[in-house]
Write a protein that holds these residues in place. Structure first.
Motif, PDB file in Angstrom:
ATOM      1  N   UNK A  15      18.893  15.257 -36.997  1.00 56.16           N
ATOM      2  CA  UNK A  15      17.671  14.448 -36.995  1.00 56.16           C
ATOM      3  C   UNK A  15      16.763  14.974 -38.081  1.00 56.16           C
ATOM      4  N   UNK A  16      16.250  14.081 -38.916  1.00 53.49           N
ATOM      5  CA  UNK A  16      15.310  14.452 -39.977  1.00 53.49           C
ATOM      6  C   UNK A  16      14.158  13.457 -39.976  1.00 53.49           C
ATOM      7  N   UNK A  17      12.948  13.988 -39.894  1.00 51.44           N
ATOM      8  CA  UNK A  17      11.725  13.185 -40.001  1.00 51.44           C
ATOM      9  C   UNK A  17      10.869  13.758 -41.122  1.00 51.44           C
ATOM     10  N   UNK A  18      10.336  12.889 -41.949  1.00 54.71           N
ATOM     11  CA  UNK A  18       9.410  13.317 -42.998  1.00 54.71           C
ATOM     12  C   UNK A  18       8.166  12.451 -42.938  1.00 54.71           C
ATOM     13  N   UNK A  19       7.014  13.097 -42.914  1.00 57.55           N
ATOM     14  CA  UNK A  19       5.737  12.370 -42.840  1.00 57.55           C
ATOM     15  C   UNK A  19       5.723  11.376 -41.677  1.00 57.55           C
ATOM     16  N   UNK A  20       6.382  11.743 -40.577  1.00 56.10           N
ATOM     17  CA  UNK A  20       6.378  10.882 -39.403  1.00 56.10           C
ATOM     18  C   UNK A  20       7.364   9.736 -39.444  1.00 56.10           C
ATOM     19  N   UNK A  21       8.188   9.657 -40.497  1.00 55.35           N
ATOM     20  CA  UNK A  21       9.175   8.590 -40.639  1.00 55.35           C
ATOM     21  C   UNK A  21      10.560   9.168 -40.350  1.00 55.35           C
ATOM     22  N   UNK A  22      11.278   8.558 -39.423  1.00 60.55           N
ATOM     23  CA  UNK A  22      12.633   9.011 -39.107  1.00 60.55           C
ATOM     24  C   UNK A  22      13.570   8.563 -40.231  1.00 60.55           C
ATOM     25  N   UNK A  41      15.053  12.346 -27.910  1.00 67.59           N
ATOM     26  CA  UNK A  41      15.951  13.158 -28.731  1.00 67.59           C
ATOM     27  C   UNK A  41      17.065  13.804 -27.914  1.00 67.59           C
ATOM     28  N   UNK A  42      17.146  13.476 -26.653  1.00 66.62           N
ATOM     29  CA  UNK A  42      18.300  13.866 -25.858  1.00 66.62           C
ATOM     30  C   UNK A  42      18.510  15.350 -25.695  1.00 66.62           C
ATOM     31  N   UNK A  43      17.437  16.111 -25.579  1.00 71.14           N
ATOM     32  CA  UNK A  43      17.546  17.541 -25.326  1.00 71.14           C
ATOM     33  C   UNK A  43      17.786  18.395 -26.550  1.00 71.14           C
ATOM     34  N   UNK A  44      17.677  17.809 -27.733  1.00 72.86           N
ATOM     35  CA  UNK A  44      17.900  18.590 -28.941  1.00 72.86           C
ATOM     36  C   UNK A  44      16.762  19.588 -29.182  1.00 72.86           C
ATOM     37  N   UNK A  45      17.045  20.582 -30.020  1.00 79.73           N
ATOM     38  CA  UNK A  45      16.089  21.632 -30.352  1.00 79.73           C
ATOM     39  C   UNK A  45      15.316  21.205 -31.602  1.00 79.73           C
ATOM     40  N   UNK A  49      21.481  10.991 -36.313  1.00 80.55           N
ATOM     41  CA  UNK A  49      22.928  10.791 -36.202  1.00 80.55           C
ATOM     42  C   UNK A  49      23.330  10.196 -34.870  1.00 80.55           C
ATOM     43  N   UNK A  50      22.591  10.475 -33.833  1.00 74.05           N
ATOM     44  CA  UNK A  50      22.948   9.948 -32.534  1.00 74.05           C
ATOM     45  C   UNK A  50      22.691   8.449 -32.429  1.00 74.05           C
ATOM     46  N   UNK A  51      21.842   7.947 -33.307  1.00 74.18           N
ATOM     47  CA  UNK A  51      21.570   6.500 -33.308  1.00 74.18           C
ATOM     48  C   UNK A  51      22.247   5.811 -34.496  1.00 74.18           C
ATOM     49  N   UNK A  52      23.004   6.587 -35.281  1.00 76.77           N
ATOM     50  CA  UNK A  52      23.697   5.998 -36.433  1.00 76.77           C
ATOM     51  C   UNK A  52      22.790   5.687 -37.577  1.00 76.77           C
ATOM     52  N   UNK A  53      21.572   6.308 -37.617  1.00 78.90           N
ATOM     53  CA  UNK A  53      20.624   6.023 -38.697  1.00 78.90           C
ATOM     54  C   UNK A  53      20.864   6.959 -39.863  1.00 78.90           C
ATOM     55  N   UNK A  54      20.765   6.406 -41.100  1.00 77.44           N
ATOM     56  CA  UNK A  54      20.879   7.214 -42.318  1.00 77.44           C
ATOM     57  C   UNK A  54      19.848   6.729 -43.317  1.00 77.44           C
TER      58      UNK A  54
END
Length: 394
Positions: A378-385, A44-48, A389-394
């Motif tokens: 970054x948003x994860x729900x029930x262990x699913x990413x 996660x590149x140092x994110x909080x 945004x840093x990986x371009x995922x939506x």
């Protein structure tokens, strides 16, 4: 999978530390300094890292302006509008929402569809239809209407039998309608008590739309434990609300979002009512903060809506911190406390072993500046990413 290179935000201590978080089968398995060699990782590149947002005054089916509401609207239209807003809230970072009045009980429908895996939505705690007197604050919104203790009890039981997780009542007027005043009481002791009795028999609780301290005291005496708005609250009532097990959602957004209201075509009387109430509303919430009342995050708007460039639940955080709530407690209002009022605090609201892996991450330190919450990436729900945004995922 291990989430690595994170700064884990501790909402008990108000601090953060470098960590790695192991997620297995949708839950947090353990937290360590680093993952084992060769383990699958997501950097996660140092994110909080924080728990997913829990926001507890949500309306997914609401129509703006309020006068456009059609109580006989086709359920399919209500469902489509509500599903889109649920999806938007989740991807904004609200992994759990508590709905407290939806037309056609559509929150129950959306909740059940999401549980079946038919689409992605937040974890929904559904209230079904709110209970209102025929000429009260809920009039014209598709509420369940009742008058008298027996009728309110029957209406409450009907919502619970339909699948509601909790019950919502309107005990005062509000700000939406022309000529409406939040200090005007709308339910009797017997009517409030009847709804609380139905909830207690079902093992749940009652949420009250509450604009004034007189009605709040009345509802406290009858066993209501969750209150919304608190537009006018004196110091004595704030002290009563500070008792353990009592929760208040300030919904400061309601009286501080004129640009959003205009963008959504609110009538001038609604805007004028909100502006007129704003000063005392802020002072009342400051009294609650000083008394140590347990506060929760609630917007009264769809939580994923854009409010001056940020999701509504983030705007509410800013208003609460601006009212004097500490950074740590502002974050707790939207995580730990929200989970507690929903009675799921053994499952969500924390980043800890055994908890559901509902997680968000931000680029900057939210314990230094609440504005960092505008940068959820970054948003994860029930262990699913769901979003990175840093990986371009939506």
């Amino acid at each position: 999978m291990w989430l690595t290179d994170v700064r884990l935000v501790d909402l008990d201590l108000g601090a953060h530390a470098a960590a790695a978080v192991h997620v297995v089968d949708g839950r947090i398995d353990r937290i360590a300094d680093a993952p084992p060699p060769e383990a699958p990782t997501l950097d996660l590149g140092g994110r909080f890292l924080l728990p997913g947002i829990v926001t507890v005054h949500t309306h997914l089916s609401i129509v703006f302006p309020f006068s456009d509401t059609d109580e006989d609207e086709d359920r399919a239209l209500t469902a489509l509008r509500s599903a889109e807003r649920a999806h938007a809230a989740l991807f904004a970072g609200a992994t759990t929402v508590r709905c407290i009045h939806e037309q056609h009980r559509i929150d129950i429908t959306v909740r059940d569809a999401a549980r079946r895996g038919w689409f992605r939505a937040p974890r929904i705690l559904a209230g079904g239809r709110a209970l209102s007197t025929p000429d009260g604050h809920g009039q014209g919104t598709g509420s369940a209407y009742a008058k008298g203790a027996d009728a309110f009890y029957a209406a409450a039981v009907a919502e619970l039998e339909a699948g509601a997780d909790h019950l919502k009542i309107f005990i005062t007027g509000g700000l939406a309608h022309a000529g409406e005043r939040p200090e005007v009481p709308e339910m009797t002791d017997a009517e409030i008590g009847a709804v609380v009795r139905a909830a207690t028999e079902a093992g749940t609780y009652v949420v009250a739309h509450a604009g004034h301290h007189a009605a709040i005291r009345q509802a406290l005496d009858q066993g209501v434990t969750s209150f919304e708005h608190a537009y006018v609250v004196d110091e004595a009532t704030a002290s009563l609300l500070a008792r353990p097990g009592i929760f208040v959602s300030p919904t400061l957004s309601v009286t501080r979002s004129e640009s959003w209201m205009r963008a959504n075509h609110f009538e001038e009387h609604s805007i004028a009512n909100a502006k007129a109430a704003s000063g005392e509303h802020l002072a009342s919430i400051q009294r609650l903060i000083a008394a140590g009342v347990t506060l929760t995050n609630g917007t009264d708007y769809p939580p994923g809506d854009d409010c001056d460039g940020v999701p509504a639940f983030v705007a509410e955080m800013g208003f609460m911190h601006g009212a004097g709530l500490s950074l740590r407690d502002t974050l707790r209002s939207a995580t730990v406390n929200g989970a507690a009022v929903c009675r799921i605090d053994d499952e969500v609201g924390r980043v800890a072993p055994g908890y559901v892996a509902d997680l968000i991450a931000v680029d900057d330190d939210p314990l230094a500046d609440i504005a960092a919450m505008a940068g959820i990436s970054f948003v994860m729900q029930d262990g699913v990413v769901l979003r990175d945004d840093r990986k371009g995922m939506r």
